[in-house]
Enzyme design. Structure first.
Site, PDB file in Angstrom:
ATOM      1  N   GLY A 167      51.910  52.670  31.232  1.00 35.32           N
ATOM      2  CA  GLY A 167      50.548  52.332  31.615  1.00 35.32           C
ATOM      3  C   GLY A 167      49.563  52.808  30.561  1.00 35.32           C
ATOM      4  CB  CYS A 168      46.193  51.629  29.663  1.00 35.58           C
ATOM      5  SG  CYS A 168      45.552  51.362  31.328  1.00 35.58           S
ATOM      6  CE1 TYR A 169      42.050  55.317  32.812  1.00 34.66           C
ATOM      7  CE2 TYR A 169      43.157  54.063  34.522  1.00 34.66           C
ATOM      8  CZ  TYR A 169      41.999  54.435  33.879  1.00 34.66           C
ATOM      9  OH  TYR A 169      40.794  53.932  34.290  1.00 34.66           O
TER      10      TYR A 169
END
Lengths: 349, 349, 349, 349
Positions: free
Chosen positions: B147-149
């Site tokens: 995921g980006c986070y």
């Protein structure tokens, strides 16, 4: 009909000064009588700021004519210097600069790199976080209007600290719109450099940190307070959102998440029960909920997995974070309704 | 000249899928052979996304013709379901959805409220945070693209955790542009609602939290890891900045601030010495420093008053946080240079 | 393998200069050998512009070492002055400033309020609107790279004027992002002043007007050309959209709206048939369709009620409106493929 | 003290409805008694729109209790249908939808693709461009509140047309913030799609065109009016700037530019002399000069080279372009001061 109080604004040409003028235009007990601004002296206010045209005023270099009350929106050091003559004449004042915020002249020098122009007044000034300090504000001659970040951080943490719900080990992660940097030009506020980007700054120590620490310490005396404060610049004009973190003291809140949550909310609601401009809410707020209004909106919660307190607070940095709170303080000082001139609703969208 | 690998993208019509297509257009060893998208099937890709017109492709409902490698940019559940037939044929794949990120099917169900379509594959999939997991990625058939986070948080904290510099008591405060919410319509991504405002969300537990926790635990095994993760939505399109906080373990870094700082920087530089897409910097970075590029830029520092580690990391959520890292993983899997197709510089301003 | 051409950029520290560096990094036939910038001389390029770090260059006050070709991104007057020594040595150059755009030194003086530093070169310079002037560009020593507004306006109107479809009575209403104002500080580019607002400027006569007029007159000689040009500043970083209006000459296009439309589109498609960077489209384009790419996207249409030609054109002011077109011109001058180094797709979203 | 007028808002949940509620909160002669909204019926208004919390109202499906005056902010067709019962009871109303703007039911059907629900009322309704139509507004039962674009275009052109200064050959090039598209979801108002871009739309004929044409024709009867109207969407929330072009009739204004300019300004100032919400200014205005206020700010000028009239007008599309003008009309209808409830200054920055 009572005579209106004649008010002057020192340095109307910055964002805090111009916001004061906008708000005072509708104040029922005030007549805005003088607005100063060196660089634009002689110009009609409406020429420099078209939104203020209805005020029908002209910017002057110095206050001309008699005024009963002074707001200073000058930069630090210049502000105390300019206020001194008025204070000596017995006028009361709200200072939006940082000059009267820190109690200790040595600390002031350390953070602002200048010698304080009026150290003898530091003890007499009241810290104007209206909700926490009303008695002192009532009687003071000069009010140190709080910084925008400290207002958001202290209001977010005060109930928990005061009630002993958290360890004094605090992180404040704040996100601010660009108007907080003022109207002065800099590459860091140049549209193409700041649009579509976010950055942290002040990591070596932002000037609002000693102010936050000083006031939080008053709420939780005796403790060994540790505060980390990291401000961020985000691509919008107005608004500050602070996300505050602190470890919960064990077994102070009900066991079970739901019960801890509702006890926490009750503590906050109770703490701010009589405060017209703090709204404790039950869903995460946005800065735009306060756009143009004097509200500080606060959402306290318990992080379910780490047992940490997380508090979100939102305000408009130019209103509750500057000009609005300044007027709220004047209202308290002069015995007006606390909300006078501050009843306009926020703009959405 | 080696034959180019024929690649397909499942769901080119979301932001991750379209960014894959943009980047693959200049990949020296790849031919983009198929792009799917139910709702727009039959339309020229350049009609739906004018910036992709030069690819000369048509969107189809299903992959047509032979492909050698698959990227899936479908939503979770649909992604694993769509990948299964390709995997059974022996194709290798990078899955940008969340389907193969959590090792534990029960945890997946808890966070995504659906039964995992292929639990038997969870153990075989490699977690595609390229910098930390290259060996596993090399040999895996299917990669769970992070995921980006999590990418921003884990890269920010890995060196400190791995080297035992910090207590496992972590706060990740992330600020994301709106494209992270995808191309699907919602009031929360409606321009007038999200412009000029900032908000926190997912306070009750964001789906990227178990992913962050799972991977940080691998870096610091044995410890009692506590992670608080608060994402915020800010008014820009691309970019994530994560501000990460953790207490420093005493006397692991040199005494004195300057010496602690420089030791910390050395640890980080050393850790990422051979990683082409992590840049450890000596001044706080901005998200726009990574705009359109595959870099993650990291600034580690010591908060001088609280003795806390503070790490700022920035990346483009659609590149290093999605499509770029997916291509980086494919490069590792297929034995290409890790940087192939990813050399374009970021756009400034 | 052919030896790469060694290229220098004068004034890499403005937005056009930095965009040149970004694009040249991937140019197959060019080595960026020198980048100058007085105010930042001595600093690594990547310190001033982190996105350019991979170039590994240091900013110098003057070009050091041998270069084969020069781009100047200096302000007007300074640009011609700085180019003169290189031109005397026989180097070829593209000048992004306004210095060689107007053929007439008197007109230059009238609009720029300075005496031209090299009037003798005005006749030798070629106006670098690549699509319209390729032959002259091929052979010229110095190219006057067009202004961003003129590029968008002239490409939008050229087919209609050249084919005699419209009366020479033209309105160009342009909307530009703020990067067009450059990197220099001004209140008009200060984030809080320019965000969430739109304004017209240059109503008394913008410096790009004589350039537009001069070049349109070449396309429609003899006529009594009237041009009204009104630029507007809008709150975004990159991009120009020009909406161009002119009365259609009667009975030149088919009778009936549908037939007029399709004839018009055919004229435009035909005119730009062999031009790799002009895309004539059949639906109104957006500036972001060109974000970071060298395209100019054009939509010509007939206003059904007034019988007026309306043409919308979009480009990225820093690419096709500055650095990209400069490289396109260099490619033509040096006999490279016209698209060399300019194949990267635009960023969306 | 006079009894306050009890007012209801149909469809408070759109942007015009919510702006009505914001403004009416401070209206001295009005009590907001009912706010409807199907989708959110039963919810506290402050839960749906936190900025409106102080109103203390609950959204209902239908108006409950007695009201004396109605605002409708429903979509077209639904609006006339919902107003009919109130009108039959003798209530007076302002309709913010398009339902009563076009005099001709056939034209309504052509542009809105529905049969008008109450064609018999079209002749009785007054077009509520307050400045131009006060007498009719005074006496009418129902007011057609003008569209946002028509308000900006007609106010910009009325003095010139009425005084015969221009040929009836008009171009209106308008730039609007995204809130004009309403609160309904669409890809065209999705943040990531509309931020950092500008586009033209409605080129085949926008629904505000017949409204502009109808009203301009009343100002310049007899002439063969040609109007080209091209709206553009720009990345900001509030505000419309219209740039209007028309050929000046020869020898109507003084010879020489300066004299023509000053005569033109005098005509405009004179025309709007008694209008509290139109401000004729002497420098190009910005939309943010009207942010949150009911002003329309107008700058007329002569293009020095083409002899064309160019007029720039700015307003806040949700205030003077919708809710503010609706209240201004109610004030006129009910004999209040025209400015009642509309005195708040615009927000800057």
């Amino acid at each position: 009909v009572a005579k209106k109080v004649r008010v002057g604004i020192l340095n109307v040409t910055g964002y805090a000064g111009l916001e004061l003028a906008r708000l005072l235009y509708q104040h029922p007990h005030v007549e805005l009588a003088a607005v100063t601004g060196r660089s634009e002296a002689g110009k009609p206010l409406g020429e420099v700021f078209p939104t203020l045209d209805d005020l029908g005023l002209t910017i002057t270099a110095e206050v001309q004519g008699k005024v009963d009350f002074i707001f200073s929106a000058l930069p630090h050091k210049a502000s105390a210097e300019a206020l001194l003559p008025f204070l000596r004449q017995g006028l009361r004042a709200v200072d939006i600069s940082a000059d009267f915020r820190l109690r200790d002249a040595a600390e002031y020098k350390q953070w602002y790199q200048v010698v304080h122009p009026a150290p003898e007044l530091l003890k007499e000034a009241a810290y104007g976080l209206t909700e926490l300090n009303k008695d002192a504000i009532c009687g003071a001659q000069v009010i140190a209007n709080p910084g925008c970040y400290p207002t958001s951080a202290i209001l977010a943490l005060a109930p928990a600290l005061k009630e002993g719900l958290v360890e004094p080990d605090i992180i404040v992660d704040s996100k601010s719109g660009v108007s907080g940097a003022g109207r002065g030009l800099s590459l860091g506020a140049h549209f193409s450099e700041v649009n579509e980007t976010v950055s942290a700054y002040g990591l070596e120590g932002h000037r609002h940190l000693p102010e936050i620490t000083q006031e939080l310490r008053r709420l939780a005396p005796g403790g060994k307070l540790r505060v980390t404060f990291v401000p961020h610049l985000i691509p919008m004009t107005r608004g500050i959102l602070s996300t505050c973190y602190a470890p919960l003291v064990e077994s102070r809140l009900g066991s079970g998440l739901a019960s801890a949550q509702s006890e926490l909310a009750a503590v906050y609601r109770d703490f701010y029960r009589d405060q017209p401009f703090v709204r404790v809410v039950s869903a995460p707020p946005q800065t735009k909920h306060t756009n143009g209004s004097n509200y500080c909106v606060i959402y306290p919660t318990v992080d379910p997995r780490s047992g940490r307190l997380v508090v979100i607070s939102c305000l408009d940095n130019l209103v509750k974070g500057a000009a609005g709170q300044a007027i709220q303080n004047m209202n308290v000082m002069l015995g007006f309704e606390e909300t006078a001139g501050l009843l306009g609703l926020g703009l959405w969208p």
